[in-house]
Write an enzyme that holds these catalytic residues in place. Structure first.
Site, PDB file in Angstrom:
ATOM      1  N   THR A  28       0.839  -1.199   0.000  1.00 50.14           N
ATOM      2  CA  THR A  28       0.000   0.000   0.000  1.00 50.14           C
ATOM      3  C   THR A  28       0.876   1.251   0.000  1.00 50.14           C
ATOM      4  O   THR A  28       1.920   1.259   0.655  1.00 50.14           O
ATOM      5  CB  THR A  28      -0.895  -0.015   1.258  1.00 50.14           C
ATOM      6  N   SER A  30       2.198   5.118  -2.217  1.00 49.99           N
ATOM      7  CA  SER A  30       2.497   5.675  -3.534  1.00 49.99           C
ATOM      8  C   SER A  30       3.523   4.833  -4.294  1.00 49.99           C
ATOM      9  O   SER A  30       3.458   4.723  -5.527  1.00 49.99           O
ATOM     10  CB  SER A  30       2.966   7.123  -3.400  1.00 49.99           C
ATOM     11  N   ASP A  81       6.248  -4.226  -1.418  1.00 51.78           N
ATOM     12  CA  ASP A  81       5.624  -3.120  -0.691  1.00 51.78           C
ATOM     13  C   ASP A  81       6.669  -2.041  -0.411  1.00 51.78           C
ATOM     14  O   ASP A  81       7.872  -2.304  -0.447  1.00 51.78           O
ATOM     15  CB  ASP A  81       5.022  -3.636   0.629  1.00 51.78           C
ATOM     16  N   ALA A  83       8.006   1.381   2.163  1.00 50.92           N
ATOM     17  CA  ALA A  83       8.351   1.555   3.579  1.00 50.92           C
ATOM     18  C   ALA A  83       8.502   3.038   3.880  1.00 50.92           C
ATOM     19  O   ALA A  83       8.722   3.852   2.976  1.00 50.92           O
ATOM     20  CB  ALA A  83       9.651   0.827   3.914  1.00 50.92           C
ATOM     21  N   ASP A  84       8.385   3.361   5.159  1.00 51.37           N
ATOM     22  CA  ASP A  84       8.598   4.740   5.598  1.00 51.37           C
ATOM     23  C   ASP A  84      10.055   4.978   5.985  1.00 51.37           C
ATOM     24  O   ASP A  84      10.571   6.074   5.818  1.00 51.37           O
ATOM     25  CB  ASP A  84       7.675   5.050   6.779  1.00 51.37           C
ATOM     26  N   GLY A  95       3.576   1.671   7.818  1.00 54.72           N
ATOM     27  CA  GLY A  95       2.294   2.033   8.411  1.00 54.72           C
ATOM     28  C   GLY A  95       1.961   3.499   8.274  1.00 54.72           C
ATOM     29  O   GLY A  95       0.935   3.950   8.792  1.00 54.72           O
ATOM     30  N   GLY A  96       2.807   4.250   7.544  1.00 52.68           N
ATOM     31  CA  GLY A  96       2.486   5.650   7.289  1.00 52.68           C
ATOM     32  C   GLY A  96       1.118   5.795   6.629  1.00 52.68           C
ATOM     33  O   GLY A  96       0.395   6.767   6.852  1.00 52.68           O
ATOM     34  N   GLU A 103      -0.383  -5.465   6.042  1.00 57.77           N
ATOM     35  CA  GLU A 103       0.952  -5.549   5.420  1.00 57.77           C
ATOM     36  C   GLU A 103       1.816  -6.566   6.153  1.00 57.77           C
ATOM     37  O   GLU A 103       2.529  -7.360   5.530  1.00 57.77           O
ATOM     38  CB  GLU A 103       1.621  -4.173   5.436  1.00 57.77           C
TER      39      GLU A 103
HETATM   40  C1  5RP Z   1       1.495   2.008   4.195  1.00 52.53           C
HETATM   41  C2  5RP Z   1       2.963   1.836   4.191  1.00 52.53           C
HETATM   42  C3  5RP Z   1       3.716   2.396   3.031  1.00 52.53           C
HETATM   43  O1  5RP Z   1       4.475   1.376   2.463  1.00 52.53           O
HETATM   44  C4  5RP Z   1       4.608   3.506   3.495  1.00 52.53           C
HETATM   45  O2  5RP Z   1       3.821   4.470   4.179  1.00 52.53           O
HETATM   46  C5  5RP Z   1       5.360   4.147   2.327  1.00 52.53           C
HETATM   47  O3  5RP Z   1       4.483   4.889   1.561  1.00 52.53           O
HETATM   48  P1  5RP Z   1       4.935   5.590   0.209  1.00 52.53           P
HETATM   49  O4  5RP Z   1       5.275   4.493  -0.761  1.00 52.53           O
HETATM   50  O5  5RP Z   1       3.723   6.384  -0.195  1.00 52.53           O
HETATM   51  O6  5RP Z   1       6.125   6.464   0.499  1.00 52.53           O
HETATM   52  O7  5RP Z   1       3.559   1.282   5.070  1.00 52.53           O
HETATM   53  O8  5RP Z   1       0.927   1.557   5.390  1.00 52.53           O
END
Ligand code: 5RP
Length: 218
Positions: A28, A30, A81, A83-84, A95-96, A103
């Protein structure tokens, strides 16, 4: 090059890990959304996907990509997936976007977890990004007090409910020197559903996109 272009580069590189006939777990956010765009181009070769959130399921379906329930799919060969934050040991904060519980379940149910990110996500140690903790609503205040005892400053994510009907506490000011130990400690607080530390089951591969190309860490 923008951060978004760097995310796209990482997502494109992750397509190399997709083999014909796979059911692929899809994360989940961008960066994961760029991966979905890439998957759409090879959808006829997939046996399906498992989504880590309702938003991702909707997006996959909008691209005509089949979405399966994890219960029906069994063990997945691959999960991709974002990551933050990520370390060179491939431990993560996630989890951002608030999808951390599903996840973590999909990552745990997968043989290979490929994490994709722009290179700004690489850190020496975790914790500058506020650590998301999903809690059941009636335990919110109790869990917050327990997190203060662990030297964090929890803040309720206002106006946000997870796909599982729960709340998120974002924990500020943690310098996480021992991620696996902290993951266990927070998981053991009654009322916690999931902590967004992915240290006990880190990524297997980390693909970092940047203006220079991609760097792959294993
Ligand atoms: C969602 C997440 C995302 O992987 C995380 O927040 C990174 O987001 P982005 O790809 O938009 O930078 O853990 O729960």
């Amino acid at each position: 090059m923008s951060t978004d272009d760097a995310k796209r580069r990482a997502a494109e590189a992750a397509i190399d890990y997709v083999e014909s006939g796979m059911v692929v777990g899809v994360g989940t956010g961008s960066t994961a959304n760029h991966f979905i765009e890439c998957l759409a181009g090879i959808k006829s070769r997939l046996d399906g996907t498992v989504a880590s959130s309702e938003a991702t399921a909707l997006r996959l379906k909008a691209h005509g990509i089949q979405v399966l329930e994890l219960n029906a799919a069994g063990t997945l060969p691959l999960y991709v997936d974002g990551a933050d934050e990520a370390t060179r040991q491939l431990q993560l904060i996630k989890g951002g976007g608030g999808a951390l519980t599903r996840e973590k379940v999909v990552a745990a149910a997968s043989e290979k977890f490929v994490c994709i990110a722009d290179d700004s996500k690489l850190v020496g140690y975790l914790g500058k990004f506020p650590l998301p903790v999903e809690v059941i609503p009636m335990a919110r205040s109790f869990v917050a007090r327990e997190l203060v005892k662990l030297h964090g400053q929890p803040e309720l994510r206002e106006g946000f409910t997870t796909d599982n009907g729960n709340l998120i506490l974002d924990v500020f000011n943690l310098e996480i020197m021992q991620p696996a130990e902290l993951e266990t400690q927070i998981n053991q607080i009654p009322g916690v559903v999931t902590v967004g530390l992915f240290a006990r089951r880190p990524a297997d591969v980390l693909i970092l996109g940047s203006a220079d190309g991609v760097e792959t860490l294993t």
